[in-house]
Design an enzyme around this catalytic site. Structure first.
Site, PDB file in Angstrom:
ATOM      1  N   GLU A  78      -9.052 -22.477 -19.428  1.00 39.05           N
ATOM      2  CA  GLU A  78      -9.541 -23.264 -18.309  1.00 39.05           C
ATOM      3  C   GLU A  78      -8.800 -24.593 -18.257  1.00 39.05           C
ATOM      4  O   GLU A  78      -9.166 -25.477 -17.499  1.00 39.05           O
ATOM      5  CB  GLU A  78     -11.055 -23.461 -18.408  1.00 39.05           C
ATOM      6  CG  GLU A  78     -11.539 -24.145 -19.663  1.00 39.05           C
ATOM      7  CD  GLU A  78     -13.053 -24.282 -19.693  1.00 39.05           C
ATOM      8  OE1 GLU A  78     -13.658 -23.552 -20.474  1.00 39.05           O
ATOM      9  OE2 GLU A  78     -13.617 -25.119 -18.957  1.00 39.05           O
ATOM     10  N   CYS A 110     -15.380 -21.031 -20.334  1.00 40.66           N
ATOM     11  CA  CYS A 110     -15.205 -20.636 -21.738  1.00 40.66           C
ATOM     12  C   CYS A 110     -15.351 -19.134 -21.953  1.00 40.66           C
ATOM     13  O   CYS A 110     -15.303 -18.668 -23.091  1.00 40.66           O
ATOM     14  CB  CYS A 110     -16.193 -21.393 -22.623  1.00 40.66           C
ATOM     15  SG  CYS A 110     -16.052 -23.175 -22.472  1.00 40.66           S
ATOM     16  N   HIS A 232     -20.640 -18.586 -28.767  1.00 42.52           N
ATOM     17  CA  HIS A 232     -19.727 -19.608 -28.243  1.00 42.52           C
ATOM     18  C   HIS A 232     -20.240 -20.960 -28.743  1.00 42.52           C
ATOM     19  O   HIS A 232     -21.424 -21.276 -28.588  1.00 42.52           O
ATOM     20  CB  HIS A 232     -19.731 -19.557 -26.714  1.00 42.52           C
ATOM     21  CG  HIS A 232     -19.115 -20.751 -26.064  1.00 42.52           C
ATOM     22  ND1 HIS A 232     -17.862 -21.200 -26.390  1.00 42.52           N
ATOM     23  CD2 HIS A 232     -19.595 -21.605 -25.118  1.00 42.52           C
ATOM     24  CE1 HIS A 232     -17.583 -22.265 -25.668  1.00 42.52           C
ATOM     25  NE2 HIS A 232     -18.616 -22.538 -24.892  1.00 42.52           N
TER      26      HIS A 232
END
Ligand code: COA
Length: 386
Positions: A78, A110, A232
């Site tokens: 990103e 993400c 994450h």
């Protein structure tokens, strides 16, 4: 056919900021950063590094024979460096891969490296001789003095996806969820992200619960089936919040095993900070090197990208996996600490969004691949001559 991660490597920069120093400079109790956010150090990114050079750095740690067999290169990021051209093209060139390679960039905050892995699996399923290199590479920038500053960082994780993988066989069943939300975004023309931080953490937990509960309903799985749940980790506290949303106050054997696994998965992220797309996979690498990981174990992985998309999927560890994973502890120990003033200088020195020609001093960066500057609105990448 078994398909999954055959090798996994990681790269970040050669310097870091001690977050106790950042806390002192910002007038914050250091325990807010160290305990409340769960971060101790943060990778500092010189202007000679970006998502392209970091991706090349991570992939260059793969054996040359493996790189020579790559048929498709996917860069998930990103922190893209161009609105049209895929960063994967630059990375392919820096790595010296054959021109007969399919190259593409994927974006969804993400999350996109997980899409990359799933697409790679599909590619290999159609043609088992395919070797797909998926690289998650990002620089997390929120801005000096912002609430998100403590959750910055940067680096890249490279994963080779093949048939008969030697690290992790990825399960065929997964649950993905996407909704149009504004919890974190980076408008065109901005080099720093905009974020509604508290909302973002709530959405993350909600997405985890929805994906996980749907996975349980569809497969009959329970926590007892997993040696670890990996998350994450934009900051390590986020993993704690997500796991707590499932375990609550439980202290039984399953809960103890999953808390210990989470701690192992947080070791590298605590020292590097946010990798955006790579954070889940840095957590996987951290768990493989620091956790009680054993062949045959099943792992649950939760991927999240703001905006928002989540996916819960699984992987089973292959016998001998430790020989095919990177061990970055020594490289992390050897990084150079920089002052807050130096971090701020480097933060402000990045190429940015204007169009002027720039030539960076390359002597200050020993990395094998560098961004030398910009000329005629073209980024200048090169192998470092040191
Ligand atoms: N000692 C220990 N803990 C402390 C503390 C101290 N002295 N001071 C504060 N804390 C704790 C708070 O209790 C809080 O814990 P909790 O989240 O478990 O409730 C935590 O530290 C953060 O404090 P808070 O006041 O909520 O911080 P903040 O308003 O600066 O916001 C973030 C924190 C994470 C929301 C902010 O840094 C941010 O927006 N980051 C980016 C968010 C992001 O990554 N989004 C993407 C998710 S995928």
């Amino acid at each position: 056919m078994k398909i999954g991660i055959d090798r996994i490597t990681f790269a970040t920069t050669d310097r870091y900021l001690d977050l106790r120093e950042l806390a002192a400079a910002r007038g914050v109790d250091p325990n807010k950063y160290l305990i409340g956010i769960g971060q101790s150090e943060q990778a500092v990114i010189p202007p000679t590094q970006d998502a392209v050079t970091l991706a090349a750095q991570a992939a260059a740690k793969l054996p040359a024979a493996d790189l020579a067999r790559v048929t498709t290169l996917i860069v998930a990021t990103e922190s893209g460096v161009d609105n049209s051209k895929a960063s994967a093209i630059y990375v392919k060139q820096l790595l010296g891969l054959s021109d007969f390679v399919r190259t593409i960039e994927l974006k969804e905050a993400c999350y996109s490296a997980t899409a990359g892995l799933q697409f790679a699996r599909g590619q290999v399923a159609l043609n088992p001789s395919e070797k797909v290199l998926v690289i998650a590479s990002d620089i997390a920038r929120y801005g000096l003095g912002t609430g998100g500053e403590v959750t910055q960082g940067g680096g890249a994780v490279a994963m080779l996806v093949s048939a008969n993988p030697r690290v992790l066989e990825i399960g065929n069943h997964s649950v993905a969820l996407s909704k149009d939300l504004m919890d974190f975004w980076r408008p065109l023309g901005h080099s720093e992200a905009l974020v509604d931080g508290k909302y973002s953490t709530q959405v993350y937990i909600d997405f985890f619960q929805q994906c996980w509960q749907q996975f349980r309903l569809q497969t009959g799985a329970s926590l007892a089936d997993f040696s670890a749940l990996l998350f994450h980790l934009p900051f390590t506290k986020m993993g704690k919040k997500a796991l707590a949303s499932e375990l609550g106050e439980r202290d039984d054997a399953d809960a103890q095993r999953l808390w210990a696994a989470l701690a192992a998965s947080q070791v590298y992220g605590r020292r590097v900070g946010n990798l955006y797309t790579g954070s889940l996979y840095l957590g996987l690498l951290s768990y493989l090197n620091h956790g009680a990981a054993a062949a045959g174990d099943q792992l649950g992985l939760f991927s999240y990208g703001s905006g928002a998309e989540g996916e819960f999927f699984t992987g089973r560890l292959v016998a001998g996996f430790a020989d095919y994973v990177d061990h970055p502890d020594a490289a992390l120990d050897q990084r150079q600490a920089v002052s807050v003033a130096e971090y701020e200088r480097l933060f402000n020195a990045q190429l940015g969004m204007d169009s002027a020609d720039v030539a960076f001093d390359l002597d200050a960066d020993p990395a094998p691949f560098v961004l030398a500057g910009r000329k005629d609105q073209k980024r200048q990448y090169q192998r470092n001559n040191h």
